[in-house]
Design an enzyme around this catalytic site. Structure first.
Site, mmCIF file in Angstrom:
data_model
loop_
_atom_site.group_PDB
_atom_site.id
_atom_site.type_symbol
_atom_site.label_atom_id
_atom_site.label_comp_id
_atom_site.label_asym_id
_atom_site.label_seq_id
_atom_site.Cartn_x
_atom_site.Cartn_y
_atom_site.Cartn_z
ATOM 1 C CG HIS A 154 -1.948 -1.173 1.243
ATOM 2 N ND1 HIS A 154 -3.105 -1.178 0.623
ATOM 3 C CD2 HIS A 154 -1.723 -2.303 1.764
ATOM 4 C CE1 HIS A 154 -3.782 -2.457 0.613
ATOM 5 N NE2 HIS A 154 -2.908 -3.209 1.492
ATOM 6 C CB SER A 279 12.043 18.835 -18.899
ATOM 7 O OG SER A 279 11.392 19.908 -18.934
ATOM 8 C CG ASN A 287 10.937 13.250 -17.494
ATOM 9 O OD1 ASN A 287 10.834 13.322 -16.284
ATOM 10 N ND2 ASN A 287 10.743 14.046 -18.426
#
Length: 448
Positions: A154, A279, A287
Site C-alpha cells: 500500500h 525536459s 524522466n
C-alpha cells in the site's frame, strides 16, 4: 503521410521495432500470400490433385516484384479482400499453370495462412526478445540478492526485502510467460485450408482434401488441426491475450521502476543517454522514458485483447465482419509487445541501482520496518499478546517523538533485562529479517 504511432516517422520506434514492422508490412504480407499459394500448389501436386509440372511452374513464376501494386491496392478496395486481385495477377504470370493456382481454396484460406506465417515469424522474434529481458533480470537478481531495500505494501514500508528478490519476482512471471509462449506457438499456429465452407468439398469426398491440407501444413511449417478453424479464432485470441498478459507483467516492472526512480525514492535510474528523458524547461529532469512506454504498451495491449475477444464471436461458417477486426489488431499487438520488450531490455540491461539510497530508505522510519521481527523475537519471552503491546507502544512513541524503534525499546527495562541491548540492536537491523528472500531469489535465478 502516416496517421498512427505505428507507422509515424516520429513515434514508430516507440510503439514497435523495425524487425516487427517488416514482418507485418504490406510487402511482407503479400509475399506470405504468394508463399501460401505456391505452397498449396506443391502440396496438391504431392497428393496428385494437380500436375507436378504446374506446381513447379507456379512456384518458379509467381513473383512479387512483377506485381502491379497500385492495381492490387485499387482492386482490393473494390473486392474487399486482396486474394482475388492477387490470384489474377499471379495466374497471368504463371501462364497455363495458372489454371491450377488457388485450386479448391477460398480467400480466407490464403489470408489466414499468410497471417499464420507472419505470426510464426513474429512469435520467434518475441521469444528471443523475452529471453534477453529474462537474462537481464536474472543478472540483476543475482547481483542484488543481498541488497537490502524496503518492501512496500500500500506504498508504505512493510518489511525489508532485497532488490534481487524484487527482480526475481519480476523474472518469475516472465519465465512463466516464456513457457506459455512456447505452448501457444505449438497450439495456435495452425494451417488453414477448408474451401468455401470449411469442408474441402471442392476436392471431393475422398482423402485427397485432408492429405492436401496435411501436406500444406508441412510445406508452411504449421500445425495440422483436426478440423477447419476459420470461424473459431481462439488461436489468435490466445496469442493476443498472452501478449496482453506479458505486457501487463512488463507494465508492473515499469511501474515499480518509475516509482523507485522518483526523486523521493531515488533508488534507481534508467540508463543515461544524453538528452533522453530531458525536459524542454527543466534542465534537471531525467524522466524514465522506457518505463513510461512499457506502461503505455500494457494499457494498449489490454485493449487489443478485448478487441480480439469480440472478433472470436463469428456466425456460422463464414463471419459477417468480426474477421476484419483482426486485420488491425493482430499486427498492432505484435508491434506493441515487441516495443515493450525492446524498452525493457534497454532499461534493465543498463539500470542504475543506487544501493546506498536503498539502504538509507529502509531507515527512514527509524527501524519501524522491522517491528514484526522484534515482536516475533520478544514473543517467547513476554508472550505473544504482551510482546505485541510492547512493540506497538514503542512504535507509537517513536513516531510521535521522532526517535527510533531501537531507542524506545531500550527504555523498556524488562525487555533489556531479558534480551540485552546488543540483541535489541541486532533485531533492529533490516538485513537480519529477510526470511527466505535470498533462497527464493537464487532458486528463480537458477532456473532456465
Amino acid at each position: 503521410m502516416s496517421t498512427t504511432v505505428y507507422d509515424s516517422f516520429l513515434f514508430r520506434d516507440m510503439f514497435g521495432t523495425p524487425a516487427m514492422r517488416e514482418v507485418f508490412s504490406d510487402s511482407a504480407y503479400v509475399r506470405r500470400l504468394i508463399d501460401t499459394e505456391t505452397a498449396l500448389a506443391r502440396a496438391q501436386a504431392k497428393v496428385g490433385i494437380i500436375p507436378a509440372e504446374a506446381a513447379e511452374d507456379i512456384t518458379r513464376k509467381a513473383d512479387f516484384d512483377s506485381l502491379d501494386l497500385e492495381r492490387l491496392r485499387a482492386e482490393t478496395e473494390i473486392v474487399g479482400y486482396p486474394v482475388l486481385p492477387l490470384v489474377k495477377q499471379i495466374a497471368d504470370q504463371c501462364g497455363d499453370a495458372g489454371h491450377y493456382l488457388h485450386w479448391g481454396a477460398t480467400t480466407q484460406d490464403i489470408m489466414d495462412n499468410a497471417v499464420m506465417l507472419q505470426c510464426k515469424q513474429g512469435v520467434a522474434l518475441l521469444a528471443a526478445q523475452l529471453d534477453r529481458v529474462r537474462d537481464a533480470l536474472r543478472r540483476l537478481a543475482e547481483e542484488h540478492a543481498d541488497t537490502v531495500t524496503a518492501g512496500r505494501t500500500h506504498l508504505q514500508h512493510a518489511l525489508p526485502v532485497t532488490f534481487g528478490y524484487r527482480c526475481a519476482v519480476w523474472l518469475s512471471a516472465l519465465d512463466r510467460h516464456a513457457e506459455r509462449l512456447e505452448q501457444a506457438r505449438a497450439r495456435a499456429l495452425m494451417v488453414q485450408f477448408g474451401g468455401a465452407a470449411g469442408t474441402l468439398a471442392s476436392l471431393g469426398d475422398g482423402p485427397e482434401g485432408l492429405l492436401a491440407r496435411a501436406a500444406l501444413a508441412e510445406e508452411l511449417g504449421l500445425a495440422d488441426p483436426a478440423i477447419t478453424w476459420h470461424v473459431t479464432r481462439d488461436g489468435l485470441v490466445e496469442l493476443v491475450s498472452l501478449f496482453a498478459s506479458v505486457g501487463g507483467s512488463l507494465g508492473k516492472i515499469a511501474w515499480d521502476v518509475m516509482m523507485m526512480c522518483s526523486s523521493e525514492y531515488g533508488e534507481l535510474a534508467e540508463p543515461f543517454v544524453p538528452g533522453r528523458g530531458a525536459s524542454s524547461t527543466m534542465p534537471q529532469k531525467r524522466n524514465p522514458i522506457s518505463s513510461e512506454l512499457m506502461f503505455a504498451a500494457a494499457k494498449l495491449l489490454r485493449d487489443k485483447s478485448s478487441t480480439m475477444l469480440d472478433a472470436t464471436m463469428q456466425d456460422f461458417e463464414r463471419a459477417t465482419g468480426p474477421w476484419h477486426l483482426e486485420w488491425a489488431t493482430v499486427p498492432e499487438a505484435f508491434l506493441l509487445l515487441s516495443s515493450s520488450l525492446h524498452q525493457a531490455e534497454f532499461m534493465l540491461s543498463g539500470l542504475e541501482v543506487r544501493t546506498d539510497r536503498m539502504r538509507s530508505n529502509t531507515l527512514l522510519t527509524g527501524g519501524l520496518i522491522v517491528a514484526e521481527a522484534v515482536m516475533m523475537d520478544v514473543a517467547p519471552v513476554l508472550g505473544r499478546n504482551q510482546a505485541h503491546e510492547v512493540v506497538y507502544e514503542a512504535c507509537r512513541a517513536a513516531i510521535e517523538t521522532g526517535t527510533t524503534l531501537e531507542a524506545e525499546l531500550l527504555t523498556h527495562d524488562d525487555l533489556v533485562r531479558h534480551l540485552g541491548a546488543a540483541r535489541i540492536k541486532e533485531l533492529c537491523d533490516p538485513a537480519r529479517y529477510l526470511g527466505s528472500a535470498r533462497a527464493m531469489t537464487r532458486d528463480v535465478v537458477g532456473r532456465r
